[in-house]
Design a protein around this motif. Structure first.
Motif, PDB file in Angstrom:
ATOM      1  N   GLN A   1       0.849  -1.179   0.000  1.00 37.62           N
ATOM      2  CA  GLN A   1       0.000   0.000   0.000  1.00 37.62           C
ATOM      3  C   GLN A   1       0.890   1.235   0.000  1.00 37.62           C
ATOM      4  O   GLN A   1       1.784   1.353   0.825  1.00 37.62           O
ATOM      5  N   GLU A   2       0.626   2.131  -0.914  1.00 39.02           N
ATOM      6  CA  GLU A   2       1.413   3.345  -1.016  1.00 39.02           C
ATOM      7  C   GLU A   2       0.583   4.555  -0.603  1.00 39.02           C
ATOM      8  O   GLU A   2      -0.645   4.548  -0.719  1.00 39.02           O
ATOM      9  N   ILE A   3       1.254   5.581  -0.122  1.00 39.24           N
ATOM     10  CA  ILE A   3       0.595   6.844   0.151  1.00 39.24           C
ATOM     11  C   ILE A   3       0.127   7.439  -1.173  1.00 39.24           C
ATOM     12  O   ILE A   3       0.895   7.522  -2.131  1.00 39.24           O
ATOM     13  N   GLU A   4      -1.121   7.849  -1.248  1.00 39.31           N
ATOM     14  CA  GLU A   4      -1.690   8.381  -2.484  1.00 39.31           C
ATOM     15  C   GLU A   4      -1.972   9.877  -2.333  1.00 39.31           C
ATOM     16  O   GLU A   4      -2.725  10.291  -1.450  1.00 39.31           O
ATOM     17  N   THR A   5      -1.375  10.685  -3.205  1.00 41.78           N
ATOM     18  CA  THR A   5      -1.584  12.131  -3.121  1.00 41.78           C
ATOM     19  C   THR A   5      -3.043  12.506  -3.362  1.00 41.78           C
ATOM     20  O   THR A   5      -3.543  13.481  -2.785  1.00 41.78           O
ATOM     21  N   GLU A   6      -3.737  11.736  -4.188  1.00 34.36           N
ATOM     22  CA  GLU A   6      -5.143  12.052  -4.453  1.00 34.36           C
ATOM     23  C   GLU A   6      -5.986  11.896  -3.193  1.00 34.36           C
ATOM     24  O   GLU A   6      -6.939  12.654  -2.979  1.00 34.36           O
ATOM     25  N   ASN A   7      -5.660  10.905  -2.384  1.00 36.28           N
ATOM     26  CA  ASN A   7      -6.368  10.750  -1.114  1.00 36.28           C
ATOM     27  C   ASN A   7      -6.080  11.934  -0.196  1.00 36.28           C
ATOM     28  O   ASN A   7      -6.984  12.449   0.473  1.00 36.28           O
ATOM     29  N   LEU A   8      -4.833  12.362  -0.144  1.00 36.41           N
ATOM     30  CA  LEU A   8      -4.460  13.501   0.692  1.00 36.41           C
ATOM     31  C   LEU A   8      -5.235  14.746   0.254  1.00 36.41           C
ATOM     32  O   LEU A   8      -5.766  15.485   1.092  1.00 36.41           O
ATOM     33  N   LYS A   9      -5.294  14.985  -1.050  1.00 31.85           N
ATOM     34  CA  LYS A   9      -6.034  16.131  -1.567  1.00 31.85           C
ATOM     35  C   LYS A   9      -7.510  16.044  -1.204  1.00 31.85           C
ATOM     36  O   LYS A   9      -8.127  17.043  -0.799  1.00 31.85           O
ATOM     37  N   LYS A  10      -8.071  14.863  -1.352  1.00 31.23           N
ATOM     38  CA  LYS A  10      -9.496  14.673  -1.059  1.00 31.23           C
ATOM     39  C   LYS A  10      -9.796  15.062   0.386  1.00 31.23           C
ATOM     40  O   LYS A  10     -10.770  15.775   0.665  1.00 31.23           O
ATOM     41  N   HIS A  11      -8.965  14.596   1.309  1.00 33.07           N
ATOM     42  CA  HIS A  11      -9.201  14.890   2.726  1.00 33.07           C
ATOM     43  C   HIS A  11      -9.049  16.379   3.017  1.00 33.07           C
ATOM     44  O   HIS A  11      -9.886  16.978   3.706  1.00 33.07           O
ATOM     45  N   VAL A  12      -7.981  16.985   2.509  1.00 35.53           N
ATOM     46  CA  VAL A  12      -7.731  18.404   2.799  1.00 35.53           C
ATOM     47  C   VAL A  12      -8.812  19.276   2.177  1.00 35.53           C
ATOM     48  O   VAL A  12      -9.342  20.193   2.832  1.00 35.53           O
ATOM     49  N   TYR A  13      -9.177  19.000   0.940  1.00 33.58           N
ATOM     50  CA  TYR A  13     -10.190  19.829   0.279  1.00 33.58           C
ATOM     51  C   TYR A  13     -11.557  19.680   0.937  1.00 33.58           C
ATOM     52  O   TYR A  13     -12.349  20.635   0.952  1.00 33.58           O
ATOM     53  N   PHE A  14     -11.844  18.523   1.504  1.00 35.07           N
ATOM     54  CA  PHE A  14     -13.105  18.374   2.241  1.00 35.07           C
ATOM     55  C   PHE A  14     -13.072  19.167   3.538  1.00 35.07           C
ATOM     56  O   PHE A  14     -13.976  19.955   3.836  1.00 35.07           O
TER      57      PHE A  14
END
Length: 314
Positions: free
Chosen positions: A19-32
């Motif tokens: 499992q790798e850290i995904e930048t898209e997941n990070l963006k999703k959380h921050v933008y929410f």
């Protein structure tokens, strides 16, 4: 030949579990969390509760065990002290999820999810900011994004680590570390089993010249050994600070004689101002910081981090 083929299948299987850290997941959380609709996630607000429920849903999706007092939630009262307001006592909550690997020791990974709302609870550094939304993208949607992504990685990697993980999203940090202090004084998990604690607060604006600050290096003699196993050339630039205290939630654990590491990318002109927005977060560097954290976490599995060292007595 058949043994080589079997080995190749084994390696392929192991890689598929990675499992790798995904930048898209990070963006999703921050933008929410840092959306204007969240109105700065001030303690006691309905938007703060919405943020807590967002974290709760993610913990559920990662199949973490609820370890609050009401499911994943641990509720407490927090007081606004810096300004006079009618609703000075506000309901707040920690969100707590446990990854149980049936191990004897547990690493706490924490970050706070509250911010200063619409400038009505004090702490804003902007002029005439009363009523203005302070989105708090770096402070501390970035830390919560890191918390959630580490929770996802460790819960979905198909590996049973030799430690458990206790993931805590703290409430009311901006009112004086209230959530973390409440937890250590009313723990829902025996603090005697804590290996060490990692805290993330403002990890979204990396200064590539100075690097990410890692405070708490002196709180355990073992950290020196762990960091010797880290190849700096493989990660984002970092520097260590000896002391355990600092203006965030790791301080509460340090005061209970628990070794801590606190990750922080430093101040900037948008700190505690309405301009701390999601589009200013450096998501690639945020990913790099989390990969560094993973290396440190993994490097601590087989090392005895205790005894605690009090850095006030240098």
């Amino acid at each position: 030949m058949k043994y080589i083929i079997a080995l190749l299948f084994l390696v392929a299987g192991l890689n598929s579990y990675a499992q790798e850290i995904e930048t898209e997941n990070l963006k999703k959380h921050v933008y929410f969390l840092a959306n204007d609709k969240m109105k700065g996630r001030g303690t006691g607000s309905k938007q703060n509760l919405k943020a807590a429920k967002y974290i709760e849903r993610k913990f559920k999706s990662y199949k973490l065990k609820p370890l609050g007092e009401k499911g994943y939630f641990q509720e407490f009262d927090a007081k606004v002290r810096k300004v006079k307001v009618q609703d000075s006592i506000r309901l707040a909550r920690n969100v707590i999820g446990f990854l149980d690997n049936q191990a004897s020791k547990t690493i706490i990974i924490g970050a706070h999810y509250d911010h200063i709302g619409e400038g009505k609870q004090g702490s804003s550094l902007a002029d005439n900011s009363y009523g203005m939304i302070h989105n708090g993208a770096d402070d501390n949607a970035s830390g919560i994004a890191g918390l959630l992504e580490l929770a996802r990685v460790y819960s979905e990697n198909k590996i049973k680590e030799p430690v458990n993980f206790l993931f805590i999203a703290f409430g009311a940090e901006e009112l004086g570390l209230v959530g973390s202090r409440y937890f250590v004084n009313h723990p829902t998990y025996d603090l005697k089993h804590i290996h060490w604690m990692l805290n993330m607060d403002m990890i979204g604006r990396l200064n590539k010249e100075s690097g990410v600050s890692i405070i708490g290096f002196g709180t355990s003699p073992a950290f020196e050994t762990i960091f010797k196993g880290i190849n700096p050339e493989q990660f984002v630039k970092y520097y260590t600070g000896y002391e355990g205290r600092g203006g965030s939630d790791q301080t509460s654990f340090y005061e209970k004689d628990i070794p801590v590491l606190f990750f922080h990318t430093g101040g900037h002109p948008d700190y505690h101002r309405p301009t701390d927005d999601a589009d200013k977060v450096d998501y690639q560097s945020l990913k790099g910081i989390l990969n560094l954290e993973r290396a440190i976490i993994d490097g601590s599995f087989d090392i005895e981090v205790m005894p605690f060292r009090n850095t006030d007595k240098k």
